[in-house]
Every structure is written in structure tokens, then in C-alpha cells.
Design a protein around this motif. Structure first.
Motif, mmCIF file in Angstrom:
data_model
loop_
_atom_site.group_PDB
_atom_site.id
_atom_site.type_symbol
_atom_site.label_atom_id
_atom_site.label_comp_id
_atom_site.label_asym_id
_atom_site.label_seq_id
_atom_site.Cartn_x
_atom_site.Cartn_y
_atom_site.Cartn_z
ATOM 1 N N ILE A 33 36.720 79.310 119.691
ATOM 2 C CA ILE A 33 37.442 79.502 118.422
ATOM 3 C C ILE A 33 36.613 78.966 117.258
ATOM 4 O O ILE A 33 36.076 77.856 117.330
ATOM 5 N N ALA A 34 36.519 79.767 116.212
ATOM 6 C CA ALA A 34 35.857 79.300 114.986
ATOM 7 C C ALA A 34 36.934 78.834 114.021
ATOM 8 O O ALA A 34 37.926 79.530 113.812
ATOM 9 N N CYS A 35 36.726 77.637 113.465
ATOM 10 C CA CYS A 35 37.741 77.069 112.572
ATOM 11 C C CYS A 35 37.214 76.972 111.142
ATOM 12 O O CYS A 35 36.098 76.509 110.914
ATOM 13 N N LEU A 36 38.024 77.412 110.203
ATOM 14 C CA LEU A 36 37.631 77.365 108.794
ATOM 15 C C LEU A 36 38.596 76.462 108.032
ATOM 16 O O LEU A 36 39.769 76.811 107.859
ATOM 17 N N ASP A 37 38.117 75.303 107.629
ATOM 18 C CA ASP A 37 38.917 74.433 106.765
ATOM 19 C C ASP A 37 38.746 74.958 105.347
ATOM 20 O O ASP A 37 37.621 75.085 104.856
ATOM 21 N N VAL A 38 39.858 75.274 104.694
ATOM 22 C CA VAL A 38 39.775 75.924 103.378
ATOM 23 C C VAL A 38 40.420 75.024 102.319
ATOM 24 O O VAL A 38 41.461 74.418 102.568
ATOM 25 N N ARG A 39 39.793 74.927 101.181
ATOM 26 C CA ARG A 39 40.400 74.225 100.041
ATOM 27 C C ARG A 39 39.776 74.718 98.733
ATOM 28 O O ARG A 39 38.775 75.434 98.739
ATOM 29 N N THR A 40 40.381 74.298 97.639
ATOM 30 C CA THR A 40 39.847 74.668 96.335
ATOM 31 C C THR A 40 38.766 73.661 95.977
ATOM 32 O O THR A 40 38.975 72.449 96.126
ATOM 33 N N ASN A 41 37.621 74.150 95.517
ATOM 34 C CA ASN A 41 36.575 73.191 95.129
ATOM 35 C C ASN A 41 36.760 72.762 93.673
ATOM 36 O O ASN A 41 37.741 73.150 93.021
ATOM 37 N N ASP A 42 35.818 71.994 93.172
ATOM 38 C CA ASP A 42 35.999 71.442 91.825
ATOM 39 C C ASP A 42 35.923 72.522 90.741
ATOM 40 O O ASP A 42 36.327 72.304 89.610
ATOM 41 N N GLN A 43 35.404 73.698 91.100
ATOM 42 C CA GLN A 43 35.362 74.802 90.130
ATOM 43 C C GLN A 43 36.615 75.685 90.246
ATOM 44 O O GLN A 43 36.745 76.696 89.566
#
Ligand code: 1PR
Length: 559
Positions: free
Chosen positions: A243-253
Motif C-alpha cells: 500500500i502506498a500512503c499519501l499524507d496530505v495537508r495544505t502547505n504554507d502557500q
């Protein structure tokens, strides 16, 4: 009107099937009223969720009778998963609810003593019909697009055991543990798969294409009905999932990016000035997910790691990501982060079940619950282990089935010098002593992405979540996350022994050997990694090649 119709009764992810049909270039319509069923020239029933809720919904929407009539008319019918099971007389899942009674027999619960249940992952099909009496050619490619020995994606706890009585209905069987069940049914105009073709990569798309091109109707000539009784092999052909896991969040931009932390810290190392660095940006979520699908990932997991911040339900950024991803990625998608009751800024309350529903409709096959599971278990333990029926785990499992509920655990190691100092928590011996030479430890559960430790251990959490109806454990480890030093085998072994549902090992993968070790030493069903895939340090295919060379079954990508 005519044409291809899809029967959606609102129980789960049907978007993936719609996307698969679009990908294959077919137009379709949704069944919106009972008459549509009889209008159809071709019909697909992508059943998801529980047998009882599916068949009851068919009845309450007045779909059951037209569906029976449609099938009787001889027009092509394809049933998927519960769309196969619904044709039988009943199911042990909901003994008081009748099925459509088209095929004799009952759908049965898998025996849990020798394997994890649900049966979740990629398993091989074995065609039982011969092409002719003279040689041993069993149905090969192009017979309903199903190829001998190919693996497809299954997710179910109940199945139809293969019996002599059902021979004439059986096109292919599959072995799970020591049980052989019917994985493909085909008779006259009926083609049904227990697996999900829309989630089975290119091999699954082939099955759908074949049905759409009209191979659904094949008369059962005697030469096709010679059955080779499937033999129980010493070991089934169930593969280990990568399984490939992608942690996603908004960056500073303000852009949504895939990031990756070291022990959950996702910012670049600071320069000593006391100011944190930028959020690490490892790529765009939709692009990366597509890359991993093409490279052979068996499943993709998205974790919204800033989910503790409130956001209006309809603006959840992950909804758009899922919608776009499911257009091109045909393996199971899990979404985690923020599966809990939420309140919109205007005060509107949405239950965790509503939140999960939005995700399923957007293309998720499973939701993963982190913090909310910890709070639910705390209440469950305080309430003498009585189920309340209203937790996110219970409500989502009840509506969408256990297989749709994953528990994401974020534990950290706490060393102790004696069990008495573990405050009643489940202690295990460790071969990696603590800073003061301690040889015992327990694993503390955390919430809010590891920001807050709670007075509950992993053993308590996973056993309680299983009792509440969760279908799988995603077992992270804060100490190992991003270290590339290998999985925490002691933690994983302990959890694997404690539960009967599938376990995904996570955190710490750095080399191919780490995957081999975790599968051999803990027997987990799946292993997840993030950093090494994002940084292209270890390609998914080389993990699979390495495992194959060591006789660990994995899925090949079938083009
Ligand atoms: O509590 O239900 O809202 O869920 C939040 C989710 O977000 C949880 O699943 C939690 O694990 C995740 N999460 C929150 N903060 C972080 C963080 O990193 N700051 N990520 C975070 C957790 C761990 C794994 C990682 C593996 C493999 N990341 O997802 O992918 O450890 O990494 P590796 O192969 O690079 O070692 P809720």
C-alpha cells in the motif's frame, strides 16, 4: 430508451464503477425508478455493504420484482459482490432477510479460525470449465475476460461455498484459507463476480469490457460445462498487499500537497534559529496516486493530516482529490483524517456517518478513523465494554459494512522497568531496551496526529475496535515513522495476535528486506510505506520482485 443501466441503491462506492465504465468509453444511466430496470438492455448491480440492507433496499424501492423479471427476460445481467449474493435464497449475514431466490443456496460466513476475516485483498481465480473434453484447456482469456490464475480484488466476509449442486452456475472458484468459494457465476445471461472488477486494476477492467461487449450471454453448451472440481491446495493464493500512503495537508502557500514527516514532524529541519522550516512538499496528491497505481500499488491510502481543524463538510479538500483520483485509479482507495462528527461554521452538525458517506460517494472504498476511535474506545471501556451503537465505527460499519472501516492507530512506545509501572497497560518484552536499559514497554495511543497521548494502550484499542465492528487495522508507529529503519515487528506481532481482522503494517519501511521481514515474522496481510515511494528510493515493483523471489505471493500488474 434502453441502454446500459447501473443499479445504485445508495450503499457505498459506486462512483468507481461509473468511472471504470467511463474509462472504457461506455455511456450508462442510473436506475432511478423500478421501470428503468425493465427498460435496460444491459444491467449492472454493483452491490456493496451488507446483504440485508441491500436486499431490503431493493424491496423498499420496489426494485426486487422488476429485477427478477429483468433477469428472467434473458437480457445481460452483471452482479458484483452483493449483486452476486443477492441472487441466492439468503445469507448468514442477515438470516431473516430473503434474497431474490434465483439461485439455490445460502451465502455463508467464512471460518475465522485459520484466517483473517473479512477476506480483503487480491486472490486468484480458478476457472472450472473446460473448453473441450479432449484436452485440459480450462477457460482462458476472453471468456468473460477472466483469465486463469489472475488475481482480483475481493472484500467480503460472506461467500457462497462451492458445492456439486452449484456446479452448473460456477465459472470460477477461489480458495481462501482452506475454504473454496464461488468467485464467478455464469449461466445463460447471468455473469456475477464476488470480486470487484472496478477495483481490480487492468485485469478487472477487462472483465467489465468483456461483459459490455456482449460476452455476457454465452449459452451453456455441454462442452463448456465440464467441471473440474477445485482441489484444496495446501496454501491459498491470497497475495500480500503493498500500500502506498499519501499524507496530505495544505502547505504554507495554501496548496494541498503530499508531505511526509519524521516521527510525525512534517516540516523541514529547522536551522537552529528556533523557527520551523517549510512543510515538506513531495508532490501533488492526484498525480502521485496515479503514479502509484501505474507502478503496481495494490491500494492507495490518503490521510488528511490536518483533519483536526474544522472545515465545512462540502468544502472538505479531500473530496475533490478522491473524485479526481478515482477517475484514473482502479484499485481500492482509503481516506483518513477527520472521520468524526463535524460542525459547519454555520452551526450545522454532520454525523461521522454523513462525513463517511460523502467520502464513499466521492470514490473512497474505506474510511480510516484515528482520534475518534480512541475516544470511542475510552467510552466503551468506561461503560463495561457495552456497545452503544452510536459510535462512528458502529454506525459506518452497520451502513457500509465492516470492510469499509479501518482504524488508524498512532502509537508511541513507553518503556517501563516492571509491569507494575505500566499503570495496568498491556506490556510486552522488547529486544530494544529503553534509555535506562528497560526491557519492557507498552504502546500508548495518541490523538490529533500524535499531539496528545491518552491513557489507553494499543492492545485495548484494537480489540475494542474489532468488537465494535471495525474491519481492518492500519498500524502506524510514531517512533518508526520516517526512520527507514524497518517496521516495529514487536508491536505488529502483538497486534496481529490480538485481532482476527486484517492488519496493515506501517511506519519505518526503508528497504525491500523490511517488507519480507514484516510478512514472514508477523504474517500481516498488508504493508504500507510512504517516504521511500515518494522519494523514489525503492520502487513498488522492486519490492514486489524481491518478495516474489522469496516465494511471497504478490500481485503482478496485468496490462
Ligand atoms: O485522527 O481520525 O483525524 O486521523 C488523522 C490521520 O492522520 C491519522 O491516520 C494519523 O495517522 C494521520 N496523521 C496525523 N498527523 C500526521 C503526521 O504525520 N503529522 N500522519 C499523520 C501519520 C503516518 C503514516 C505514514 C507511515 C509510513 N503518518 O501515514 O504514512 O508512518 O511512513 P514511512 O513509510 O515514511 O515511514 P484522525
Amino acid at each position: 430508451m434502453g441502454g446500459l443501466y447501473l443499479l445504485d441503491y445508495g450503499a457505498g462506492n459506486v462512483r468507481s464503477l461509473a468511472n471504470a465504465l467511463n474509462r472504457l468509453g461506455y455511456d450508462f444511466k442510473w436506475v432511478k425508478k423500478p421501470e428503468d430496470i425493465l427498460e435496460a438492455d444491459k444491467l449492472i448491480f454493483p452491490g456493496v455493504g451488507a446483504f440485508g440492507s441491500a436486499t431490503e433496499l431493493l424491496t423498499s424501492k420496489n426494485y426486487a420484482e422488476p429485477l427478477k423479471q429483468y433477469i428472467k427476460s434473458g437480457k445481460p445481467y452483471m452482479g458484483i459482490c452483493v449483486g452476486l449474493q443477492a441472487l441466492f435464497h439468503g445469507s448468514e449475514e442477515n438470516p431473516n432477510v430473503p434474497g431474490l431466490c434465483i439461485i439455490p443456496g445460502t451465502v455463508k460466513l467464512f471460518n475465522k479460525t485459520d484466517k483473517a476475516v473479512p477476506h480483503m485483498g487480491w486472490n486468484e481465480v480458478f476457472c472450472v470449465r473446460r473448453i473441450n473434453e479432449v484436452n485440459e484447456d480450462y477457460l482462458q482469456d476472453n471468456h468473460h475476460g477472466i483469465k486463469q490464475g489472475t488475481v482480483y480484488y475481493f472484500v467480503h466476509s460472506y461467500a457462497v461455498p462451492f458445492t456439486d449442486e452449484l456446479k452448473e452456475w460456477t465459472l470460477a472458484t477461489t480458495q481462501y484459507g482452506k475454504e473454496i468459494f464461488i468467485s464467478v457465476i455464469q449461466k445463460d445471461n447471468i455473469l456475477c463476480t464476488q470480486f470487484h472488477p472496478e477495483k481490480s486494476g487492468y485485469a478487472g477492467l477487462k472483465v467489465l469490457r468483456s461483459f459490455l461487449q456482449g460476452e455476457g450471454i454465452v449459452s451453456n453448451t455441454s462442452r463448456q460445462l465440464i467441471i473440474k472440481n477445485p482441489e484444496i491446495l495446501p496454501q491459498d493464493r491470497f497475495t500480500k498487499r503493498i500500500i502506498a500512503c499519501l499524507d496530505v495537508r495544505t502547505n504554507d502557500q495554501g496548496d494541498l500537497v503530499v508531505t511526509k514527516g519524521d516521527q510525525y514532524d512534517v516540516r523541514e529541519c529547522n536551522d537552529g534559529s528556533g523557527v520551523s522550516g517549510q512543510v515538506r512538499n513531495l508532490g501533488k496528491p492526484v498525480d502521485l496516486a496515479r503514479r502509484y497505481f501505474e507502478e503496481g500499488a495494490d491500494e492507495i491510502t490518503f490521510l488528511n493530516i490536518t483533519s483536526f481543524r474544522n472545515c465545512p463538510l462540502t468544502d472538505l479538500p479531500m473530496l475533490e482529490i478522491l473524485k479526481r483520483t478515482s477517475e484514473t485509479v482502479f484499485v481500492p482507495l482509503t481516506i483518513g483524517g477527520g472521520i468524526r462528527d463535524v460542525i459547519d461554521p454555520d452551526g450545522k452538525l454532520h454525523s461521522a456517518l454523513d462525513v463517511a458517506g460523502e467520502y464513499f460517494r466521492s470514490g473512497a472504498d474505506k474510511v480510516s478513523i484515528g482520534s475518534d476511535a480512541v475516544y470511542a474506545v475510552e467510552k466503551y471501556l468506561a461503560n463495561d465494554k457495552k456497545l452503544s451503537g452510536d459510535t462512528a465505527i458502529e454506525t459506518i460499519a452497520c451502513a457500509y459494512g465492516s470492510q469499509a472501516v479501518v482504524i488508524s492507530v498512532d502509537p508511541r512506545r513507553v518503556y517501563v522497568d516492571s509491569p507494575a509501572n505500566a499503570m495496568g497497560h498491556h506490556v510486552i518484552p522488547t529486544s530494544y531496551p529503553g534509555p535506562k536499559g528497560e526491557t519492557l514497554c507498552w504502546y500508548q495511543c495518541t490523538v490529533k496526529g500524535g499531539r496528545e497521548g491518552r491513557d489507553i494502550d494499543v492492545h485495548q484499542l484494537v480489540t475494542a475496535c474489532e468488537a465494535m465492528g471495525a474491519g481492518e487495522i492500519l498500524l502506524n508507529c510514531m517512533d518508526k515513522d520516517g526512520t527507514n529503519s524497518g517496521y516495529d515487528l514487536e508491536l505488529i506481532q502483538d497486534v496481529k495476535k490480538a485481532v482476527n481482522i486484517p492488519v496493515i503494517a506501517s511506519s519505518g519501511a526503508g528497504r525491500e528486506e523490511h517488507f519480507e521481514k514484516v510478512f514472514v515474522e508477523t504474517n500481516v496481510e498488508a504493508a504500507l510505506a510512504a517516504g521511500i515511494f515518494h522519494r523514489r528510493e525503492v520502487p513498488i515493483q522492486s519490492v514486489k520482485n524481491y518478495l516474489k523471489e522469496r516465494d511471497i505471493l504478490v500481485r503482478d500488474i496485468v496490462s
